[in-house]
Design a protein around this motif. Structure first.
Motif, PDB file in Angstrom:
ATOM      1  N   PRO A  22       0.804  -1.239   0.000  1.00  0.00           N
ATOM      2  CA  PRO A  22       0.000   0.000   0.000  1.00  0.00           C
ATOM      3  C   PRO A  22       0.831   1.280   0.000  1.00  0.00           C
ATOM      4  N   MET A  23       2.105   1.211   0.372  1.00  0.00           N
ATOM      5  CA  MET A  23       2.940   2.412   0.360  1.00  0.00           C
ATOM      6  C   MET A  23       3.287   2.855  -1.055  1.00  0.00           C
ATOM      7  N   MET A  24       2.879   2.090  -2.042  1.00  0.00           N
ATOM      8  CA  MET A  24       3.080   2.498  -3.439  1.00  0.00           C
ATOM      9  C   MET A  24       2.352   3.807  -3.726  1.00  0.00           C
ATOM     10  N   TRP A  25       1.258   4.087  -3.011  1.00  0.00           N
ATOM     11  CA  TRP A  25       0.533   5.331  -3.242  1.00  0.00           C
ATOM     12  C   TRP A  25       1.353   6.529  -2.771  1.00  0.00           C
ATOM     13  N   VAL A  26       1.993   6.406  -1.627  1.00  0.00           N
ATOM     14  CA  VAL A  26       2.877   7.470  -1.156  1.00  0.00           C
ATOM     15  C   VAL A  26       4.048   7.617  -2.126  1.00  0.00           C
ATOM     16  N   ALA A  27       4.568   6.498  -2.577  1.00  0.00           N
ATOM     17  CA  ALA A  27       5.689   6.526  -3.520  1.00  0.00           C
ATOM     18  C   ALA A  27       5.300   7.211  -4.824  1.00  0.00           C
ATOM     19  N   GLY A  28       4.073   7.003  -5.275  1.00  0.00           N
ATOM     20  CA  GLY A  28       3.625   7.633  -6.512  1.00  0.00           C
ATOM     21  C   GLY A  28       3.577   9.144  -6.404  1.00  0.00           C
ATOM     22  N   ILE A  29       3.179   9.657  -5.240  1.00  0.00           N
ATOM     23  CA  ILE A  29       3.154  11.103  -5.039  1.00  0.00           C
ATOM     24  C   ILE A  29       4.579  11.646  -4.987  1.00  0.00           C
ATOM     25  N   ARG A  30       5.475  10.927  -4.333  1.00  0.00           N
ATOM     26  CA  ARG A  30       6.878  11.336  -4.330  1.00  0.00           C
ATOM     27  C   ARG A  30       7.414  11.413  -5.753  1.00  0.00           C
ATOM     28  N   ALA A  31       7.044  10.443  -6.579  1.00  0.00           N
ATOM     29  CA  ALA A  31       7.511  10.435  -7.965  1.00  0.00           C
ATOM     30  C   ALA A  31       7.055  11.697  -8.699  1.00  0.00           C
ATOM     31  N   LEU A  32       5.820  12.134  -8.459  1.00  0.00           N
ATOM     32  CA  LEU A  32       5.330  13.356  -9.097  1.00  0.00           C
ATOM     33  C   LEU A  32       6.159  14.562  -8.687  1.00  0.00           C
ATOM     34  N   TYR A  33       6.455  14.670  -7.402  1.00  0.00           N
ATOM     35  CA  TYR A  33       7.298  15.765  -6.914  1.00  0.00           C
ATOM     36  C   TYR A  33       8.666  15.739  -7.603  1.00  0.00           C
ATOM     37  N   LEU A  34       9.244  14.563  -7.705  1.00  0.00           N
ATOM     38  CA  LEU A  34      10.579  14.446  -8.284  1.00  0.00           C
ATOM     39  C   LEU A  34      10.549  14.712  -9.781  1.00  0.00           C
ATOM     40  N   GLN A  35       9.577  14.159 -10.481  1.00  0.00           N
ATOM     41  CA  GLN A  35       9.473  14.353 -11.931  1.00  0.00           C
ATOM     42  C   GLN A  35       9.299  15.814 -12.292  1.00  0.00           C
ATOM     43  N   ALA A  36       8.598  16.564 -11.459  1.00  0.00           N
ATOM     44  CA  ALA A  36       8.319  17.972 -11.756  1.00  0.00           C
ATOM     45  C   ALA A  36       9.572  18.838 -11.735  1.00  0.00           C
ATOM     46  N   LEU A  37      10.670  18.325 -11.203  1.00  0.00           N
ATOM     47  CA  LEU A  37      11.899  19.103 -11.135  1.00  0.00           C
ATOM     48  C   LEU A  37      12.624  19.187 -12.475  1.00  0.00           C
ATOM     49  N   HIS A  38      12.241  18.366 -13.425  1.00  0.00           N
ATOM     50  CA  HIS A  38      12.863  18.430 -14.755  1.00  0.00           C
ATOM     51  C   HIS A  38      11.984  19.333 -15.622  1.00  0.00           C
ATOM     52  N   PRO A  39      12.445  20.541 -15.958  1.00  0.00           N
ATOM     53  CA  PRO A  39      11.559  21.514 -16.617  1.00  0.00           C
ATOM     54  C   PRO A  39      11.005  21.052 -17.952  1.00  0.00           C
TER      55      PRO A  39
END
Length: 308
Positions: A22-39
Motif C-alpha cells: 500500500p505504500m506504493m501510493w505514497v511513492a507515486g506522489i513522491r515520484a510526481l514531486y521528483l518528476q516535476a523538477l525536470h523543466p
C-alpha cells in the motif's frame, strides 16, 4: 480454461511482491514531486493535459498502467505500452524562453520519468519497512528496464542497478530546477481542489500523505522547492509508522480498490500468486550506525537500509 500467462514479471519477481504494497501510493506522489523538477519533462505534462482539473484522473491512469504491466497478461502489458507510445508520439511541448518545439517522447525525458518512478517506489517501500536485500533492490531496478522498453526506451540506456541509478541522478542533477510548472504541481499536491464537504478529509488525510511523500525526497529537492523537511530520522519513523498502519489493513480489503489488477492476476494464476513480502526471503543489511538509516543525497534512496 485458465490463462496461465504470468505476464512480463511473474509471481517470482521482486516487482510482483513490491507493487502489492500500500505504500506504493505514497511513492507515486513522491515520484510526481521528483518528476516535476525536470523543466522539459514537466512542461510536456502541463502543456498537454489539464493537470489542475484532471490530476486525479492522471494519477489513476498511471496506477492503472503500473498495475497492468505488473499483474496483467503479456498481451495486456504490450497493448498498454503501445498505447502510451502512440499517445507520446503525437505530443510536443514548447520552451517559452527559446520557442523550441520538442517531442515528449525524447529519450532523455522518458528516462527521467522512468528513473524518478523506480527510485520513488524503491525508496519509499524500503524506508517504510519493506525488507529487500541489496541484491533484490538491484534486481528490481533491472526488472524495470522491461517497463522502460514498453514506453519506448532502449533498455540498455536505462540504469540496471542501484549504483547505476545513483550515477544517473548525479549526472542529471544540474538540469533540475523549480519553474512555474513545478510550482503548479507543488501547489496542487499541497492543496488539491476537492468538494467543500471533503475539505476536512483533505486537511486530515491528504496533507499528511502528500507531506510525507514530499519529506521523503532527497535534500537537494527540498532545497529547490524552498521548503525544509523534518529531520531524516523523523521522516523514516513516520514512513515506518504509516507503512505499518497501512499493511495492517487486510490485503483482500485493499485489493478491492480499483483497478483490481492483483485479484485478476490471482484469478488467472491461482491463489499462490498473491504478492507477499515474506516471499522475498531477504537478509536485512547491516546498518553502518546501529539504529540509524543512511541516505544517499543523489536523488534516490539506494543506500537506505531497513533496521533488522
Amino acid at each position: 480454461m485458465r490463462d496461465a500467462d504470468p505476464g512480463l514479471f511473474g509471481p517470482e519477481s521482486v516487482t510482483w511482491q513490491m507493487h502489492g504494497d500500500p505504500m506504493m501510493w505514497v511513492a507515486g506522489i513522491r515520484a510526481l514531486y521528483l518528476q516535476a523538477l525536470h523543466p522539459r519533462a514537466v512542461r510536456g505534462v502541463m502543456q498537454n493535459s489539464d493537470f489542475r482539473n484532471d490530476a486525479w484522473g492522471r494519477l489513476m491512469r498511471t496506477a492503472g498502467f503500473v498495475g497492468t504491466i505488473t499483474y496483467g497478461t503479456t498481451e495486456a502489458a504490450e497493448r498498454a505500452g503501445a498505447r502510451v507510445r502512440k499517445i507520446h508520439s503525437m505530443l510536443g511541448a514548447t520552451d517559452p524562453a527559446t520557442g523550441e518545439r520538442y517531442g515528449v517522447d525524447e529519450p532523455e525525458l522518458l528516462r527521467w520519468v522512468h528513473c524518478a518512478e523506480v527510485d520513488s517506489y524503491l525508496h519509499v517501500l524500503r524506508r517504510s519497512g519493506f525488507r529487500l536485500s541489496a541484491a533484490q533492490a538491484d534486481r528490481y531496478i533491472d526488472e524495470h528496464r522491461e517497463g522502460a522498453r514498453l514506453v519506448g526506451l532502449d533498455p540498455a540506456t536505462v540504469p540496471a542497478s542501484t549504483a547505476g541509478l545513483a550515477a544517473y541522478f548525479e549526472k542529471v542533477r544540474h538540469e533540475l530546477v523549480v519553474g512555474p510548472e513545478a510550482r503548479a504541481v507543488d501547489d496542487f499536491l499541497r492543496k488539491p481542489p476537492v468538494h467543500p464537504l471533503l475539505v476536512p478529509a483533505r486537511m486530515l488525510l491528504w496533507r499528511r500523505v502528500a507531506g510525507l511523500a514530499y519529506a521523503s525526497l532527497p535534500t537537494y529537492a527540498h532545497e529547490l522547492y524552498g521548503r525544509p523537511a523534518p529531520a531524516s530520522l523523523t521522516v523514516t519513523r513516520r514512513l515506518r509508522a504509516t507503512g505499518t498502519a497501512l499493511r495492517a489493513v487486510p490485503a483482500r480489503v485493499r485489493w478491492q480498490l480499483p483497478p483490481g489488477h492483483i485479484l485478476e492476476a490471482m484469478a488467472r494464476l491461482g491463489p499462490d500468486a498473491r504478492p507477499a513480502p515474506y516471499k522475498l526471503t531477504c537478509r536485512t543489511a547491516i546498518l553502518d550506525e546501529p539504529g540509524r538509516a543512511q541516505q544517499n543525497d543523489g536523488g534516490d534512496s539506494t543506500r537506505w537500509r531497513t533496521p533488522g
